[in-house]
Structures are given as C-alpha cells and as structure tokens.
Enzyme design. Structure first.
Site, mmCIF file in Angstrom:
data_model
loop_
_atom_site.group_PDB
_atom_site.id
_atom_site.type_symbol
_atom_site.label_atom_id
_atom_site.label_comp_id
_atom_site.label_asym_id
_atom_site.label_seq_id
_atom_site.Cartn_x
_atom_site.Cartn_y
_atom_site.Cartn_z
ATOM 1 N N MET A 102 0.852 -22.670 25.726
ATOM 2 C CA MET A 102 1.923 -22.057 26.514
ATOM 3 C C MET A 102 2.800 -21.140 25.684
ATOM 4 S SD MET A 102 3.215 -25.855 27.195
ATOM 5 C CE MET A 102 1.563 -26.026 27.859
ATOM 6 N N PRO A 103 2.191 -20.149 25.046
ATOM 7 C CA PRO A 103 3.004 -19.262 24.197
ATOM 8 C C PRO A 103 3.877 -18.322 25.023
ATOM 9 C CG PRO A 103 0.671 -19.156 23.604
ATOM 10 C CD PRO A 103 0.764 -19.844 24.918
ATOM 11 N N TYR A 104 4.925 -17.861 24.354
ATOM 12 C CA TYR A 104 5.834 -16.851 24.884
ATOM 13 C C TYR A 104 5.934 -15.762 23.816
ATOM 14 C CZ TYR A 104 10.316 -14.573 25.804
ATOM 15 O OH TYR A 104 11.297 -13.644 26.013
ATOM 16 N N PHE A 122 2.893 -16.091 28.379
ATOM 17 C CA PHE A 122 3.785 -15.026 28.857
ATOM 18 C C PHE A 122 3.880 -13.939 27.795
ATOM 19 C CE2 PHE A 122 6.961 -17.794 31.550
ATOM 20 C CZ PHE A 122 5.937 -18.182 32.374
#
Lengths: 70, 70, 70, 70, 70, 70
Positions: free
Chosen positions: A1-3, A41
């Site tokens: 779940m990187p940003y 994201f």
C-alpha cells in the site's frame, strides 16, 4: 500500500507524461517490493516556478537566466 | 499541536464538507489525545483527478470507466 | 481515495489511540464525502518534541516550562 | 541537501515575499548546518483560507470575525 | 528538479530495494520529463504498520488476519 | 499560521542546531509575512542517509565517495 508523491515544476506537463509517471511509479512498487497496484497511490503536485527555490533563486528566474545565456 | 493534512480528489467538494472535515478532524484530536484545538491545524488539499493515480490509472479515467459501466 | 496524514508529538501515544485516530479519520471520509474505506489511507507520524517548534520554542521546552509552572 | 516546504495561506503573497522566504530558508541551512545551497530546495504552498482550519474554524471565517471586531 | 517522496510500510525493506526505488524514480524523471538527476531527490519513509491504516484497520492487524487465513 | 517542514539528513544534528532552525524559520515568517509566532509550526524530519537519494545514489554512498576522494 505505497503512497508516492511526485513534486515537479508546473511547466506544461502533458497528460501523457502524467500517465507515464503514474504507471512508472506503480510498476516500480510492484517490481521492487511486490506491492499490490490496487492500493498504490501516486499523487503529482505541479508547483509554480515562482514557488520553487533552489540555490537561493526561484526556478522562474533560473529559467530566464538559462534562456538568456543561450 | 497536531497537524492534519487531508488529500482528496478535486471533485466539487462543498464549503460545508470542508467545514465538516475541519471540525471532525479537530474533534478527533480533542477526544482521542486531549489536544488543544487552538493549535490544531487541518489542511485540505484538493488534487486534480488527472494527478491522482491508483492501480496504474488516473482517477479521471477510473471515473469515466465507472460511469460507462453503469 | 483519500489520504490523511496526522502529525502528532511523540508522547506515549497508545495503540488504542492510534486505532481511534485511524477509525475516526476513515469514518469522517465516509460520512462527509461518501468515500470508500478500502482506499482510504491514514498515516500517523509521531514527531519528537525536540523536532517540533511552536512560538520559537521546541515543544520539549514548552512541556518543561508548563510542568515547572504548575 | 535539505528540502523545506513552507505552507502559508493564500492571501496576496507577493513575489518579493516569496523570494525572501526562499533566500531566508536557504541561508538558514547554510548558516546552521553548512549545507550546499545548490541542493537546497524551498517549496512554497499557498493554501486557500477555505482549506486551512485552526481551532475548528476555517481561516476565512477567522479573518471575517477579526475584521468585524475591529 | 523533482522531489519524490515514497511512503511504504516498515517491513524489512532491504538496502538493495531502497537503491532500486531511488534509481527507478530518478530514471523515470529523466525518461518522462527530461529532468536532471543531479537535482532529483527521492526520499523514502518507512512507516510502522501500527501507524498506517487502510479500510479502518492498522496494517499490522491486516497482516495478522492474512497470515491466519492462510 | 504557517507550517514549515524541514527535511534534512540524519547526520548528528545537535539540539542547538534544531533550536536555530526553529527560531530562524519562525523569525522569517514574522519578518516577511508578519505572521503570529504562536501559530507558526516548524517540524524537522531527520532522514536516514540510506533513504535519501540524489543523482541516482543514496546520500550514504555519496558521503563514502566524498570521504575516499579526500
């Protein structure tokens, strides 16, 4: 779940370039960290060249100096 | 003295919604952490759907696909 | 697909408090903007009181002054 | 190679003020940490007073209250 | 002069993976926007799984649930 | 009510240096924009030299190369 937040100067970035940045950053997270693209994201901020400084100068001023020295 | 940055897509967010976000985040800091509202900042960034990517795609494109599939 | 970044001082925040912040911010996005929780990120940064300044002073110093004045 | 992000309200900030912020932040990095200005970035974000909350209120509202009480 | 901030969960990221992220993001800026690598910054934040929430839950909790369901 | 985030490499920054950064940034907001110090936040992030890239390289690696070339 990187940003991933990409800040670049606001200098006529095209929609194709934006797509390429989003796809490239997302693919990197998949390739390097095996992350799920569905929760990756990528946010692009286009910053006015008046509002970005480097080496004491606004980028707008650096661009002017560069164009005059050519 | 919390600082809360809320990034959302720029899709017709109303002023009433902005007030509700500011009030809700501030109240949360009071309720959970007993923080002083006078030094609680809430900043809302409205990000163009061209500039927000998820799952390799621009949100603008995802919105189009969703509207077409209805 | 909101992204919320909560910056607070690193002062013995409990895991229950972290859960409450995550749940409260996410619920706010659902209630106010009808966002999907599955793509709502909440990130908490705990910042050392040496590294947070307000009114010219480190928060660590402000805490010391407050405890001495009691 | 510092990176400094200055967030201020979007209230008629002049170009001279932006230059002063960029120069002042860069000089501070040179004076305090002996950093190289050539790799010191200063980015200024001008945030709408609708989108900045403090003490449960939008800054726009606080400005209105302040002007009325004068 | 791009600035890229990559936020990922703090889950045993290796130094080789960090190098790959830095190189991949920088190359993307060169390829897509013709940016100068010498002024391209990539910053990686490793965020505790206690401090990252998605879908109302801490990532730590999501990892536990995923491991139990296998 | 400015918010200033200073990101620097985590290389033995002293407490006196942190105070000087907080005081200098706050004074700049007072001098240039006439802001109230009581609502001026300065946050310092110390980033590992493994996690900061410039010109395709980790800063840790650049420091090693610089020390070897002396």
């Amino acid at each position: 779940m990187p940003y991933i937040n990409v800040k670049i100067t606001d200098e006529a970035v095209t929609n194709e370039q934006k797509k390429a940045i989003i796809q490239g950053c997302t693919q990197l997270m998949v390739d390097v960290l095996n992350k799920d693209p569905a929760t990756t994201f990528v946010l692009i901020d286009e910053v006015s060249t008046d509002n970005w400084g480097i080496g004491f100068e606004q980028v707008r001023q650096l661009r002017l100096l560069a164009s005059h020295s050519q």
